[in-house]
Design a protein around this motif. Structure first.
Motif, PDB file in Angstrom:
ATOM      1  N   SER A  66       0.822  -1.210   0.000  1.00  0.00           N
ATOM      2  CA  SER A  66       0.000   0.000   0.000  1.00  0.00           C
ATOM      3  C   SER A  66       0.859   1.264   0.000  1.00  0.00           C
ATOM      4  O   SER A  66       0.552   2.247  -0.693  1.00  0.00           O
ATOM      5  N   ASN A  70       0.913   4.207  -2.793  1.00  0.00           N
ATOM      6  CA  ASN A  70       0.793   5.621  -2.433  1.00  0.00           C
ATOM      7  C   ASN A  70       1.919   6.444  -3.056  1.00  0.00           C
ATOM      8  O   ASN A  70       1.705   7.556  -3.538  1.00  0.00           O
ATOM      9  N   PRO A  79      -4.652   3.411   3.263  1.00  0.00           N
ATOM     10  CA  PRO A  79      -4.128   3.198   4.616  1.00  0.00           C
ATOM     11  C   PRO A  79      -3.016   2.170   4.584  1.00  0.00           C
ATOM     12  O   PRO A  79      -3.021   1.253   3.763  1.00  0.00           O
ATOM     13  N   THR A  80      -2.045   2.335   5.477  1.00  0.00           N
ATOM     14  CA  THR A  80      -0.891   1.438   5.497  1.00  0.00           C
ATOM     15  C   THR A  80      -0.747   0.834   6.884  1.00  0.00           C
ATOM     16  O   THR A  80      -1.578   1.020   7.759  1.00  0.00           O
ATOM     17  N   GLU A  83      -2.961  -1.696  10.369  1.00  0.00           N
ATOM     18  CA  GLU A  83      -4.380  -1.405  10.486  1.00  0.00           C
ATOM     19  C   GLU A  83      -5.133  -1.647   9.182  1.00  0.00           C
ATOM     20  O   GLU A  83      -6.355  -1.732   9.156  1.00  0.00           O
ATOM     21  N   ALA A  84      -4.424  -1.774   8.065  1.00  0.00           N
ATOM     22  CA  ALA A  84      -5.099  -1.994   6.790  1.00  0.00           C
ATOM     23  C   ALA A  84      -5.733  -3.374   6.773  1.00  0.00           C
ATOM     24  O   ALA A  84      -5.213  -4.335   7.340  1.00  0.00           O
ATOM     25  N   LYS A 118     -12.157  10.671   5.406  1.00  0.00           N
ATOM     26  CA  LYS A 118     -11.923   9.691   6.463  1.00  0.00           C
ATOM     27  C   LYS A 118     -12.762   8.431   6.275  1.00  0.00           C
ATOM     28  O   LYS A 118     -12.389   7.345   6.741  1.00  0.00           O
ATOM     29  N   GLU A 121     -10.930   5.394   4.981  1.00  0.00           N
ATOM     30  CA  GLU A 121     -10.224   4.603   5.990  1.00  0.00           C
ATOM     31  C   GLU A 121     -11.185   3.718   6.772  1.00  0.00           C
ATOM     32  O   GLU A 121     -10.837   2.609   7.173  1.00  0.00           O
ATOM     33  N   ASP A 122     -12.416   4.217   7.008  1.00  0.00           N
ATOM     34  CA  ASP A 122     -13.385   3.412   7.747  1.00  0.00           C
ATOM     35  C   ASP A 122     -13.632   2.072   7.064  1.00  0.00           C
ATOM     36  O   ASP A 122     -13.805   1.044   7.725  1.00  0.00           O
ATOM     37  N   THR A 125      -9.770  -0.155   6.812  1.00  0.00           N
ATOM     38  CA  THR A 125      -8.899  -0.437   7.953  1.00  0.00           C
ATOM     39  C   THR A 125      -9.661  -1.187   9.030  1.00  0.00           C
ATOM     40  O   THR A 125     -10.888  -1.095   9.143  1.00  0.00           O
ATOM     41  N   ARG A 127      -9.493  -0.449  12.032  1.00  0.00           N
ATOM     42  CA  ARG A 127      -9.959   0.573  12.954  1.00  0.00           C
ATOM     43  C   ARG A 127     -11.385   1.007  12.637  1.00  0.00           C
ATOM     44  O   ARG A 127     -12.143   1.417  13.514  1.00  0.00           O
ATOM     45  N   GLY A 128     -11.773   0.910  11.348  1.00  0.00           N
ATOM     46  CA  GLY A 128     -13.105   1.340  10.961  1.00  0.00           C
ATOM     47  C   GLY A 128     -14.153   0.242  10.981  1.00  0.00           C
ATOM     48  O   GLY A 128     -15.289   0.462  10.552  1.00  0.00           O
TER      49      GLY A 128
END
Length: 687
Positions: A66, A70, A79-80, A83-84, A118, A121-122, A125, A127-128
């Motif tokens: 990733s 980029n 996203p890298t 968390e990806a 954002k 990313e949700d 990742t 995180r999302g």
């Protein structure tokens, strides 16, 4: 080469190829069993005349795919890091502004949603995940995304796809990714300097190189390794060697062909995508162009422009001819099989029934003829690993305490230098023991039905995973002793501080020979420092114990002797030597500090090393299970096709049988005519 596609003759050849392509696909569609075989050609049929290049970025999880993408599009759109969501395939296309179209499986419904900022990313990742669950429900799964981003490179006619990891232990996952490459024009295969090309990655390359016309090896993280260029040359030399592929495939002819293909057609570059992104963030400030040049990123970008985008017409036409040939071969095989079945009558039916019985033996009662053997081997290996850990810890405790007696600080420090190597040595022995047990189980399963549908296939699983290997020199005491400003922190926090220091590139291991890295759970996965361990013979003294090896230890010793080169991670020293350094500088009670090091080492052996080996046993068992089940699914699919043919052919009159044979002959003649057509088109496209 002169561009042959702007002439009237080339345009006429394109039209002939289009017509032949549609006729070939029609032949494939007549045979339901060939739907999968014709899918790559069908995908290409919709785009081969368009000047757009499909490029897929492939590599293991966390190698930097990733970040590389980029850097290629000159902005951090993907996203890298960890968390990806590495299971989600993402395609990048040119657009006026960043916009992602995500595809979410929501129960039985496929939901398509456009997101920006954002929200991207949700959906991409870990995180999302909560956000996705709240919007789409608990059973929602993100299947993929297409991200539009302003990019000069993409605007030239390029589409980039970021894929899940392709190595690892899951053969079915690897095959699925190989199949997906049938719709790509070029591949960027991403590796890291501190992760030598593994046997699973080599298998992927061996399986995929015939599906793709253009390959570039891209080594990332060059900023962390001063000798990155040397490491890239070593990896390329590995790919260029016939011995590499012959050992992997047990096929000298194929090994030579692959080595020749990689030597002539596949090159590599070493880059720092991180530094390139830093340079782009600084532009138009001073020095950004020089920083970009030093990052190496202009090289893969230029390769994509000149070797892929500018050559996309030629690439598409060569791919079409290759896929047309493979599809025609599949149709020919299918027609020959149907003809044989019609001609042989009862003999053909008997052969199908025998094949069915042999496959049923493997799948009956959920695999009772082989699954219990694998489960038992994994469980026994885990039990022996725990026994080995306890035995080794007891021996080390007695031996090192005896060695500590009466020693001055300098001698104690020397002893501790040996002591901190013990957990990694123990981990190597434990993994070797696991491999020995599971290899024995595979051999036993194979011997039960050596000529069956799975037996011969399983023989490949015993091939060593120690093919693409690098040996790193262990860190010296000076490398492991922290600077004065961080000594106390390292003593208190162990690997936490030093791991960050190493990750930042302030302590870089040196490179010598090559062997497969192994790590245990105590250390970060990226930590690259390794050394070779001599494999002792059974009944000899174990390293650092002064006692005879016996029981589980003897088995582990035998297992080590069977490995090409047992390898060890010396990273435990980073966690422990901070404390030793503080002890040395403060001139504390030497015996007390040495005992603390011993306690840490014993704990690492009995917990992290044992846990790592037990997890490895489960991984290996599951990998073998997937391989067997995948093979059985292929066999079952073939049996279903044969049964359908039998049903159609059973009870046929002589006239009906002759009519079907005539239809097969007509299809075969049409196939021969199409082969001739494609060959004539080839001469126009490649004068």
């Amino acid at each position: 080469m002169t561009d042959p596609f702007g002439t009237a003759a080339a345009a006429a050849a394109d039209d002939r190829a289009e017509d032949a392509l549609l006729r070939l696909l029609a032949l494939a569609e007549e045979e339901e069993a060939l739907a999968a075989a014709g899918e790559p050609l069908k995908n290409l049929a919709g785009r081969w005349r368009r000047p757009v290049a499909q490029v897929t970025v492939v590599g293991e999880v966390s190698v930097g795919k990733s970040t590389l993408i980029n850097a290629l599009v000159e902005t951090p759109v993907l996203p890298t890091a960890t968390e990806a969501l590495s299971s989600v395939q993402v395609e990048l296309v040119h657009g006026k502004a960043p916009l992602a179209t995500v595809y979410v499986q929501q129960g039985d419904e496929l939901v398509v949603r456009d997101v920006v900022g954002k929200e991207i990313e949700d959906y991409l990742t870990a995180r999302g995940t909560k956000t996705v669950t709240r919007r789409h429900g608990r059973d929602a799964e993100v299947l993929g995304a297409v991200v539009a981003v302003p990019s000069d490179l993409l605007a030239q006619g390029l589409r980039l796809t970021d894929t899940p990891g392709v190595g690892g232990l899951n053969p079915a996952h690897r095959r699925a990714t190989v199949a997906a490459l049938a719709d790509t024009d070029a591949v960027l295969f991403v590796i890291r300097p501190d992760r030598p090309v593994s046997a699973s990655e080599l298998r992927f390359l061996a399986e995929s190189v015939d599906h793709v016309g253009h390959y570039l090896i891209v080594q990332t993280h060059a900023e962390q390794f001063p000798d990155a260029a040397d490491r890239l040359r070593e990896n390329l030399a590995l790919l260029h060697s016939p011995q590499t592929w012959t050992a992997l495939l047990d096929d000298e002819t194929r090994g030579g062909q692959l080595a020749e293909r990689f030597r002539k057609e596949v090159t590599g570059v070493s880059v720092s995508a991180k530094d390139a992104l830093g340079a782009y963030a600084r532009r138009p400030g001073p020095g950004w162009e020089r920083k970009l040049e030093l990052s190496g990123m202009p090289k893969p970008a230029e390769w994509l422009r000149t070797e892929v985008v500018e050559q996309v017409g030629l690439i598409h036409r060569r791919t079409l001819l290759r896929l047309a040939g493979s599809t025609a071969d599949a149709i020919a095989d299918r027609l020959a099989g149907r003809r044989s079945l019609l001609a042989e009558g009862e003999e053909g039916e008997r052969a199908v029934r025998e094949r069915q019985e042999r496959v049923y033996r493997w799948i009956a009662k959920h695999g009772e003829v082989w699954k219990p053997d694998l489960d038992r081997a994994a469980e026994e290996a885990q039990a022996e690993v725990r026994e080995l850990g306890a035995e080794r810890a007891e021996r080390l405790k007695a031996d090192y305490r005896e060695r500590f007696e009466g020693k001055n600080p300098k001698a104690l420090q020397s002893i501790c230098e040996e002591l901190v190597k013990e957990p990694a040595s123990a981990s190597a022995e434990m993994r070797a023991l696991v491999k020995l047990r599971l290899d024995a189980a595979v051999k036993e399963i194979t011997e039960n039905d050596p000529d069956g549908p799975v037996g011969a296939h399983l023989g490949r699983l015993n091939a060593s995973e120690e093919l693409a290997v690098r040996v790193y020199t262990p860190l010296t005491v000076a490398d492991l002793v922290p600077e004065d400003s961080e000594a106390s922190a390292a003593a208190l926090m162990g690997a936490g501080v030093l791991s960050r220091d190493l990750a930042a590139g302030r302590r870089t291991p040196r490179t010598e020979a090559r062997t497969e890295p192994q790590t245990i759970g105590l250390f970060p996965d990226w930590f690259p420092v390794h050394k070779s361990i001599p494999a002792p013979q059974a009944g000899t003294q174990s390293p650092g114990t002064g006692q005879q090896a016996g029981g589980a230890a003897a088995l582990a010793t035998a297992a080590l002797a069977a490995l090409p080169a047992a390898v060890v991670a010396a990273a435990v020293a980073a966690a422990l030597f901070g404390g030793v350094a503080v002890w040395r500088r403060r001139r504390a009670q030497s015996r007390e500090a040495a005992e603390q090091v011993l306690a840490e080492v014993l704990a690492a052996i009995e917990t992290e090393a044992v846990q790592d080996a037990c997890a490895y046993a489960v991984q290996q068992r599951d990998a073998i299970t997937v391989e067997i089940e995948s093979r059985l699914k292929e066999e079952q699919a073939q049996i279903e096709r044969d049964e359908a043919d039998l049903e159609r052919h059973t009870g046929l009159s002589i006239d009906e049988r002759v009519g079907m044979l005539n239809a097969i002959d007509l299809a075969a003649r049409e196939l021969d005519a199409l082969r001739t057509e494609f060959e004539e088109v080839r001469h126009v496209w490649n004068p």
